[in-house]
Enzyme design. Structure first.
Site, PDB file in Angstrom:
ATOM      1  N   SER A 184      50.809  53.729  79.397  1.00  0.00           N
ATOM      2  CA  SER A 184      50.579  53.462  80.814  1.00  0.00           C
ATOM      3  C   SER A 184      51.365  54.373  81.756  1.00  0.00           C
ATOM      4  O   SER A 184      50.977  54.536  82.901  1.00  0.00           O
ATOM      5  CB  SER A 184      50.881  52.000  81.122  1.00  0.00           C
ATOM      6  OG  SER A 184      52.197  51.681  80.750  1.00  0.00           O
ATOM      7  N   HIS A 212      44.953  49.765  78.804  1.00  0.00           N
ATOM      8  CA  HIS A 212      44.510  50.831  79.716  1.00  0.00           C
ATOM      9  C   HIS A 212      43.344  51.651  79.166  1.00  0.00           C
ATOM     10  O   HIS A 212      42.886  52.579  79.819  1.00  0.00           O
ATOM     11  CB  HIS A 212      45.685  51.757  80.063  1.00  0.00           C
ATOM     12  CG  HIS A 212      46.693  51.090  80.942  1.00  0.00           C
ATOM     13  ND1 HIS A 212      46.577  51.047  82.308  1.00  0.00           N
ATOM     14  CD2 HIS A 212      47.815  50.398  80.636  1.00  0.00           C
ATOM     15  CE1 HIS A 212      47.593  50.376  82.815  1.00  0.00           C
ATOM     16  NE2 HIS A 212      48.361  49.971  81.816  1.00  0.00           N
ATOM     17  N   LYS A 243      42.770  44.458  84.282  1.00  0.00           N
ATOM     18  CA  LYS A 243      42.780  45.834  84.780  1.00  0.00           C
ATOM     19  C   LYS A 243      41.339  46.246  85.074  1.00  0.00           C
ATOM     20  O   LYS A 243      40.809  45.892  86.120  1.00  0.00           O
ATOM     21  CB  LYS A 243      43.497  46.743  83.794  1.00  0.00           C
ATOM     22  CG  LYS A 243      44.947  46.276  83.556  1.00  0.00           C
ATOM     23  CD  LYS A 243      45.744  47.230  82.748  1.00  0.00           C
ATOM     24  CE  LYS A 243      47.048  46.636  82.246  1.00  0.00           C
ATOM     25  NZ  LYS A 243      47.984  46.245  83.281  1.00  0.00           N
TER      26      LYS A 243
HETATM   27  N1  PMP Z   1      49.853  45.874  77.734  1.00  0.00           N
HETATM   28  C1  PMP Z   1      49.918  46.981  78.495  1.00  0.00           C
HETATM   29  C2  PMP Z   1      49.922  48.324  77.812  1.00  0.00           C
HETATM   30  C3  PMP Z   1      49.990  46.874  79.891  1.00  0.00           C
HETATM   31  O1  PMP Z   1      50.063  47.979  80.645  1.00  0.00           O
HETATM   32  C4  PMP Z   1      49.985  45.585  80.480  1.00  0.00           C
HETATM   33  C5  PMP Z   1      50.008  45.402  81.993  1.00  0.00           C
HETATM   34  N2  PMP Z   1      50.973  46.062  82.673  1.00  0.00           N
HETATM   35  C6  PMP Z   1      49.926  44.469  79.663  1.00  0.00           C
HETATM   36  C7  PMP Z   1      49.848  44.637  78.289  1.00  0.00           C
HETATM   37  C8  PMP Z   1      49.935  43.096  80.239  1.00  0.00           C
HETATM   38  O2  PMP Z   1      48.693  42.766  80.723  1.00  0.00           O
HETATM   39  P1  PMP Z   1      48.483  41.624  81.806  1.00  0.00           P
HETATM   40  O3  PMP Z   1      48.787  42.200  83.131  1.00  0.00           O
HETATM   41  O4  PMP Z   1      47.060  41.246  81.619  1.00  0.00           O
HETATM   42  O5  PMP Z   1      49.404  40.507  81.448  1.00  0.00           O
END
Ligand code: PMP
Length: 395
Positions: A184, A212, A243
């Site tokens: 990310s 992502h 997302k």
């Molecule tokens: N895994 C990754 C790689 C993320 O970037 C995120 C969100 N920042 C999450 C899990 C968590 O997802 P959520 O916002 O749906 O809790």
């Protein structure tokens, strides 16, 4: 009142944050998450949301949510194992399994919850978790909840991963290799074909957090596994519904056995109420929309290519991203935060990300281009990057 109740110990820690220059208030968004927003009272182009396809405020998703609320109400009323598992939850999971081209999907209340619940449930004492050093915080926390041993491999470094597997294969019952599908902070794609080959060679399981990649890579946004044609060779694929899908929730896609086990031992599922009906209705509409047209994913990639080309032509270092995530790497922490602030003052919100979230000296503003941006908005954003870069003598 005693010191304890005045939370003096926390006040001191907050002061430390202030002394380090990293204290901040939560930014306030007025209205829906769109390409251009009012943030902290100022109109800005939004380059900081994960709303990749613009679904968070899409009329079709909103309509679907309202229709489901009319029939099912606003709350699920219980955890799924008691009476919170409505027929629409089952329907949503079937649809997601079809979308992801996997046998089964189990949905949790968030991506974070999904990682926390799944990693813990599929590993135990006597197992080893092998995790990429840049994996998301929810993977790290999920691994901490597990009684398995843990170790990390250098980011996307297959020689190191193989060394770790070779050294540990005979010492453990199961080995679980965990990687983000798309990282990310840099937008780079994990070398999944190599990871899967190594997993097969050393008889290890694979776990890919594709938060992502889902809705972004692969046919109609089916994700990183689809992008590489690795269906059936990854044991656990995580996706978020927060997302690209634009709503909230997380899921793990894999086998019927996986789902069966998680319905007994996935703790967020056993002890936390299931997703509310409106959310489920909107998610299903989003997935149907994605499966019916490539319009949104096409526009996302077109916009991302357009923005990246223009930003890198200005002379910025945009790293090695293979996805719409566009890091504009500034370097030094203070300078990065100043850059982000100046962008905001000129009308662009691109959040500054510095150590400890990324390594020291690699501070960046992370730009998230979406399908919802118009070319005109992207042009204006690029102009502002040019103005601020000149002001700060960055090139
Ligand atoms: N895994 C990754 C790689 C993320 O970037 C995120 C969100 N920042 C999450 C899990 C968590 O997802 P959520 O916002 O749906 O809790």
């Amino acid at each position: 009142m005693s010191n304890v109740h005045e939370l003096q110990f926390l006040k001191e820690k907050i002061q430390e944050l202030k002394d380090q220059g990293v204290y901040r208030k939560l930014p306030v968004l007025e209205g829906a998450n769109e390409a251009e927003v009012i943030l902290n009272g100022k109109k800005v182009i939004n380059l900081s949301s994960n709303n990749y396809l613009g679904f968070a405020n899409h009329p079709r998703l909103k309509k679907a949510a309202v229709e489901v609320v009319d029939k099912y109400g606003v709350g699920a009323g219980a955890v799924r194992t008691i009476i919170g598992n409505m027929d629409i939850h089952e329907e949503m999971e079937k649809l997601l399994a079809e979308f992801k081209r996997e046998e089964a999907v189990m949905v949790f209340q968030s991506g974070f919850n999904c990682n926390a619940g799944t990693i813990q449930a599929v590993t135990e004492k006597g197992d080893l978790i092998v995790s990429d050093e840049l994996n998301h915080a929810s993977i790290i926390d999920g691994a901490r909840l597990s009684r398995a041993d843990k170790t990390v491999f250098k980011h996307a470094n297959m020689n190191h991963l193989e060394e770790v597997l070779k050294e540990n294969r005979d010492k453990y019952r199961n080995i679980l290799i965990i990687t983000d599908g798309v990282f990310s902070m840099d937008g780079d794609i994990a070398p999944l074909p190599d990871i899967v080959n190594l997993a097969e060679k050393y008889n290890a399981m694979t776990y890919v957090d594709d938060a992502h990649g889902s809705g972004v890579l692969g046919e109609s946004g089916r994700g990183t596994i689809d992008h590489f044609g690795l269906h059936g060779r990854v044991d656990f694929t995580i996706g978020t519904l927060s997302k690209a899908i634009g709503v909230i929730g997380g899921y793990v896609a894999g086998s019927h056995t996986m789902k069966d086990w998680l319905s007994h031992r996935g703790r967020p599922l056993l002890f936390s109420t299931s997703l509310p009906p409106a959310t489920v209705g909107a998610i299903m509409e989003a997935v149907k929309l994605l499966m019916s047209t490539t319009e949104y994913t096409d526009r996302l990639w077109d916009n991302a290519k357009y923005f990246k080309e223009k930003i890198s032509k200005l002379g910025y270092n945009i790293g090695n991203s293979g996805t719409p995530i566009t890091p504009v790497i500034i370097g030094e922490e203070g300078k990065t935060m100043e850059f982000s602030k100046k962008l905001f003052d000129h009308g662009v919100f691109a959040s500054g990300i510095v150590f400890p979230t990324v390594p020291k000296g690699t501070g960046r503003v992370r730009c998230m281009v979406t399908a919802a941006h118009t070319k005109e908005q992207l042009d204006r954003a690029v102009d502002i990057f040019k103005t601020v870069g000149e002001e700060m003598k960055l090139f």
